[in-house]
Design an enzyme around this catalytic site. Structure first.
Site, PDB file in Angstrom:
ATOM      1  N   LYS A  36     -12.509 -24.255  46.849  1.00 34.20           N
ATOM      2  CA  LYS A  36     -11.671 -24.984  46.110  1.00 34.20           C
ATOM      3  C   LYS A  36     -11.054 -24.322  44.875  1.00 34.20           C
ATOM      4  CE  LYS A  36     -15.809 -26.700  43.272  1.00 34.20           C
ATOM      5  NZ  LYS A  36     -16.388 -25.823  43.653  1.00 34.20           N
TER       6      LYS A  36
ATOM      7  N   ARG B  62     -19.289 -32.041  37.349  1.00 32.17           N
ATOM      8  CA  ARG B  62     -19.970 -31.644  38.459  1.00 32.17           C
ATOM      9  C   ARG B  62     -21.186 -32.717  38.516  1.00 32.17           C
ATOM     10  NH1 ARG B  62     -18.623 -25.812  38.532  1.00 32.17           N
ATOM     11  NH2 ARG B  62     -19.867 -25.050  40.429  1.00 32.17           N
TER      12      ARG B  62
ATOM     13  N   ARG C 299     -17.863 -12.366  48.744  1.00 33.60           N
ATOM     14  CA  ARG C 299     -16.911 -12.570  47.474  1.00 33.60           C
ATOM     15  C   ARG C 299     -16.941 -11.296  46.728  1.00 33.60           C
ATOM     16  NH1 ARG C 299     -16.183 -18.730  45.463  1.00 33.60           N
ATOM     17  NH2 ARG C 299     -17.566 -18.252  43.853  1.00 33.60           N
TER      18      ARG C 299
ATOM     19  N   ARG D 188     -20.696 -11.201  42.203  1.00 35.01           N
ATOM     20  CA  ARG D 188     -21.372 -11.876  40.868  1.00 35.01           C
ATOM     21  C   ARG D 188     -22.885 -12.068  41.223  1.00 35.01           C
ATOM     22  NH1 ARG D 188     -16.477 -16.175  39.913  1.00 35.01           N
ATOM     23  NH2 ARG D 188     -18.178 -17.332  40.917  1.00 35.01           N
TER      24      ARG D 188
ATOM     25  N   ARG E  84     -27.612 -22.784  44.248  1.00 36.98           N
ATOM     26  CA  ARG E  84     -26.543 -23.437  43.728  1.00 36.98           C
ATOM     27  C   ARG E  84     -26.392 -24.484  44.777  1.00 36.98           C
ATOM     28  NH1 ARG E  84     -21.859 -19.418  42.809  1.00 36.98           N
ATOM     29  NH2 ARG E  84     -20.976 -21.119  41.631  1.00 36.98           N
TER      30      ARG E  84
HETATM   31  P1  AMP Z   1     -18.163 -21.990  39.460  1.00 39.36           P
HETATM   32  O1  AMP Z   1     -17.088 -20.589  39.200  1.00 39.36           O
HETATM   33  O2  AMP Z   1     -16.949 -23.163  39.411  1.00 39.36           O
HETATM   34  O3  AMP Z   1     -18.667 -21.743  40.655  1.00 39.36           O
HETATM   35  O4  AMP Z   1     -18.923 -21.870  38.206  1.00 39.36           O
HETATM   36  C1  AMP Z   1     -19.799 -20.886  38.018  1.00 39.36           C
HETATM   37  C2  AMP Z   1     -21.037 -21.473  37.220  1.00 39.36           C
HETATM   38  O5  AMP Z   1     -20.600 -21.909  36.249  1.00 39.36           O
HETATM   39  C3  AMP Z   1     -22.085 -22.810  38.005  1.00 39.36           C
HETATM   40  O6  AMP Z   1     -22.777 -22.472  39.012  1.00 39.36           O
HETATM   41  C4  AMP Z   1     -22.547 -23.315  36.755  1.00 39.36           C
HETATM   42  O7  AMP Z   1     -23.652 -22.647  36.233  1.00 39.36           O
HETATM   43  C5  AMP Z   1     -21.473 -23.043  35.673  1.00 39.36           C
HETATM   44  N1  AMP Z   1     -20.508 -24.292  35.517  1.00 39.36           N
HETATM   45  C6  AMP Z   1     -19.109 -24.426  35.827  1.00 39.36           C
HETATM   46  N2  AMP Z   1     -18.677 -25.502  35.892  1.00 39.36           N
HETATM   47  C7  AMP Z   1     -19.693 -26.428  35.454  1.00 39.36           C
HETATM   48  C8  AMP Z   1     -19.801 -27.650  34.907  1.00 39.36           C
HETATM   49  N3  AMP Z   1     -18.926 -28.810  35.163  1.00 39.36           N
HETATM   50  N4  AMP Z   1     -21.025 -28.183  34.634  1.00 39.36           N
HETATM   51  C9  AMP Z   1     -21.987 -27.435  34.382  1.00 39.36           C
HETATM   52  N5  AMP Z   1     -21.978 -26.096  34.760  1.00 39.36           N
HETATM   53  C10 AMP Z   1     -21.010 -25.484  35.319  1.00 39.36           C
END
Ligand code: AMP
Length: 214
Positions: free
Chosen positions: A13, A88, A127, A160, A171
């Site tokens: 996404k 989320r 990744r 990462r 996750r």
């Molecule tokens: P992403 O890069 O979107 O996969 O986000 C990486 C991490 O950031 C996630 O696994 C969460 O720990 C945190 N995170 C990102 N967006 C949110 C959100 N809207 N609410 C809570 N945690 C978030």
């Protein structure tokens, strides 16, 4: 055009969100990127967020919601934006809707990029992210010109912590429990659209453009 990207972590996404932002000239707002930038800059928010992110958990809503609501109220968002990684949770979606409603606005599309869990685990272990500029690659699907080196800035690439297999499984569980209910939530608001995210990213993007209009 106010767009929300839905889908499991690793469904692609983020890549689609960037392509949408480029094509329609709207900001791409990724909460994950905002948190990672804060971690890099050593801010208080970054320190708090890192504790959760490294464990594959969601950052609490108190640290997340206001950040996004302030961001979408900025001038560059007046013609729309694409939100990637937010909301989320149902409370995050409700807070966003309430903030938009106050301004007479609403989400136009919630695009669900569908990919089964088994594909996600394979994808995420491939990744790689740049330690310096945050650009993301994939050892098979989006390789760099030189292995392990960022095409954009020449810095080192890493896997990462939150992309490591044990964290990915966690996750995915968090996604199924807390984020997947948003599919029904946006379906109920008649803004949900679904695309098959297992295909080539250009084909997925083609489907999205058909939905959004050229
Ligand atoms: P992403 O890069 O979107 O996969 O986000 C990486 C991490 O950031 C996630 O696994 C969460 O720990 C945190 N995170 C990102 N967006 C949110 C959100 N809207 N609410 C809570 N945690 C978030």
């Amino acid at each position: 055009m106010k767009i929300i990207m839905l889908g499991a972590p690793g469904a692609g996404k983020g890549t689609q969100a960037k392509m949408i932002a480029d094509k329609y000239s709207i900001p791409h707002i990724s909460t994950g990127d905002i948190f990672r930038a804060n971690i890099k800059n050593g801010t208080e928010l970054g320190k708090k967020a890192k504790e959760y992110m490294d464990q594959g958990l969601l950052v609490p809503d108190e640290l997340t919601v206001d950040l996004v609501i302030d961001r979408v109220a900025q001038e560059d968002c007046k013609n729309g934006y694409v939100l990637d990684g937010f909301p989320r949770t149902i409370p995050q979606a409700e807070s966003l809707d309430a903030a938009l409603e106050k301004r007479g606005e609403k989400v136009d599309y919630a695009i669900n990029v569908e990919v089964p869990d088994e594909n996600i685990i394979n994808r995420m272990s491939g990744r790689r992210a740049c330690v310096a500029c945050g650009a993301t690659y994939h050892i098979v699907h989006i390789p760099t010109k030189t292995e392990g080196i960022c095409d954009r800035c020449g810095s080192e690439l890493i896997l990462r912590d939150d992309d490591k297999p044990e964290t990915v499984t966690k996750r995915l569980n968090v996604y199924h429990e807390q984020t997947q209910p948003l599919i029904d939530y946006y379906n109920g608001k008649n803004v949900l659209v679904e695309v098959d995210g297992t295909r080539d990213m250009k084909d997925v993007f083609g489907d999205i453009v058909k939905i959004l209009g050229a």
